[in-house]
Design an enzyme around this catalytic site. Structure first.
Site, PDB file in Angstrom:
ATOM      1  N   SER A 264      39.211  45.957  31.395  1.00 33.98           N
ATOM      2  CA  SER A 264      38.700  46.401  32.687  1.00 33.98           C
ATOM      3  C   SER A 264      38.519  47.899  32.795  1.00 33.98           C
ATOM      4  CB  SER A 264      39.637  45.928  33.803  1.00 33.98           C
ATOM      5  OG  SER A 264      40.921  46.502  33.659  1.00 33.98           O
TER       6      SER A 264
ATOM      7  N   HIS B  24      38.004  39.072  33.502  1.00 35.49           N
ATOM      8  CA  HIS B  24      36.777  39.793  33.860  1.00 35.49           C
ATOM      9  C   HIS B  24      35.523  39.178  33.243  1.00 35.49           C
ATOM     10  CE1 HIS B  24      38.686  43.181  35.943  1.00 35.49           C
ATOM     11  NE2 HIS B  24      39.678  42.981  35.101  1.00 35.49           N
TER      12      HIS B  24
ATOM     13  N   LYS C  71      37.787  37.137  40.928  1.00 38.25           N
ATOM     14  CA  LYS C  71      36.798  38.164  40.599  1.00 38.25           C
ATOM     15  C   LYS C  71      35.390  37.571  40.773  1.00 38.25           C
ATOM     16  CE  LYS C  71      39.977  40.873  37.806  1.00 38.25           C
ATOM     17  NZ  LYS C  71      41.212  40.191  38.267  1.00 38.25           N
TER      18      LYS C  71
END
Length: 399
Positions: free
Chosen positions: A190, A218, A249
């Site tokens: 990230s 992610h 996310k």
């Protein structure tokens, strides 16, 4: 003599080091919103609308009407909360449906949903109870904490360096037959925006009979032809023993998941303390995540996101910025923490939210602004972001 904790002084020390954090509420979670300074116990005083290039809401689904309706339907038909651990009365058909969809997207036999991605990492590592964990040096804090709690020993290898991993495993190869080894890595990192070389990592692990566990936090919903993540995109699904991810996310909800073999999931639902002793995921979150996963797999949101990523990366590099990685996370390296803070402020003054990331989160001298576009940003928003960065970079003497 005092036995207190001196919390006030600790906060003062964080302030002196420039590490004091505050909560700054947003009016909404959209790609364009109004933000307020920390109001304490008072009422938030929102400013002018700004473009958000700092969220993990990569597909822009957090305020999507279809996802909102799915959450509402779940709340009305099942309830607002699970009410108990899933091993008691908190297991519902919606949880099972979400897990079937996740397993299908990941190409595994089964999946298990946790209350958060953090809980999933900590719970899985603790339940597996490995003798040795080999962990990438830039792995997420939840992996680090999971190793502290659940691993007898943790060996840290150089970031995304399978050769260093192999050397460290070879150095202890005499113990491999009598110990359980687990290799742990994020798939997309990230803060650097790069992805792990999973095939080479698997090569090193397989030579020593080690398991491989990958956190797709992610990448879920974003990377891969089916949104299945880097594991899917790199064609190593049959070589990864444990796949994790989040629902919070790109999938615009809350929670985490683990995907893998039937025996793995059955073991975890019996042994993972963060699953056994936690209330089940709230049904609205499960409903929202399931609909978001469907949209991610069937719609064009992923393609639109990557178009924005390419346009933004090309523009930033053309302006003279150093941009790391090769994913949808675009870290713009500035250098000194003060320069990063100045650039973030100058960009914010131009209506773009992209906070600075400073040590100790990143190495000294490598402070940066972490830019995360959304699929819902239009060309005008991307152009405005590029213009803000170019003007702010010039103003701060960085270009």
């Amino acid at each position: 003599m005092t036995h207190g904790f001196s919390l006030g002084r600790r906060l003062e020390q964080r302030e002196e080091r420039g590490l004091r954090r505050h909560l700054n509420p947003a009016e909404s979670v959209a790609g364009r919103t109004r933000l307020a300074d920390d109001p304490g116990g008072g009422t938030a005083d929102f400013g002018e609308p700004e473009l958000v290039f700092a969220a993990n809401n990569y597909l822009g689904l957090a305020d999507d009407g279809r996802v909102q309706r799915a959450a509402e339907t779940a709340a009305r038909s099942i309830g607002t909360g699970a009410g108990a651990s899933r091993l008691v009365t908190g297991d519902t058909t919606l949880h099972r449906a979400l897990e079937r969809d996740l397993a299908d997207s990941k190409g595994t036999e089964r999946a298990l949903v946790f209350s958060s991605g953090y809980a999933a990492n900590v719970g899985v590592i603790d339940a597996l109870d490995p003798d040795v964990v080999f962990s990438d040096e830039l792995n997420h804090a939840s992996i680090v904490d999971g190793c502290r709690i659940g691993a007898d020993e943790t060996v840290v290898y150089d970031h995304c360096d399978p050769a260093d991993l192999a050397r460290r495993m070879d150095a202890r190869s005499g113990d491999a037959d009598s110990e359980s080894w687990l290799v742990l890595t994020d798939s997309v990192f990230s803060m650097d925006g790069d992805r792990a070389p999973l095939s080479d990592i698997c090569d090193a692990a397989e030579r020593h009979g080690a398991w491989v566990m990958v956190d797709e936090a992610h990448a879920t919903g974003v990377v891969g032809a089916d949104g299945g993540g880097v594991v899917q995109a790199q064609g190593v699904s049959d070589r990864i023993d444990v796949q994790l991810g989040t629902l919070s996310k790109a999938l615009a909800a809350q929670g985490g998941y683990v995907a893998g073999a039937e025996t793995l999931i059955e073991f975890l639902l019996n042994e993972a303390r963060t699953f056994v002793f936690s209330t089940g995921l709230a049904p609205p979150a499960a409903g929202a995540a399931r609909e978001a996963l469907r949209i991610a797999r069937e719609g064009t949101r992923r393609e639109r996101l990557w178009e924005n990523v390419e346009r933004l990366r090309d523009g930033l590099e053309a302006a003279g910025f150093e941009v790391l990685g090769d994913t949808h996370i675009l870290p713009v390296v500035v250098g000194h923490r003060d320069d990063a803070m100045a650039l973030a402020t100058a960009v914010r003054d131009r209506g773009i939210v992209a906070p600075a990331i400073r040590p100790p989160t990143v190495p000294a001298g490598r402070s940066r602004l972490r830019i995360a576009p959304m699929a819902t940003h239009d060309e005008a928003a991307i152009d405005r972001c590029l213009d803000a960065f170019e003007r702010a970079g010039t103003e701060c003497g960085l270009l």
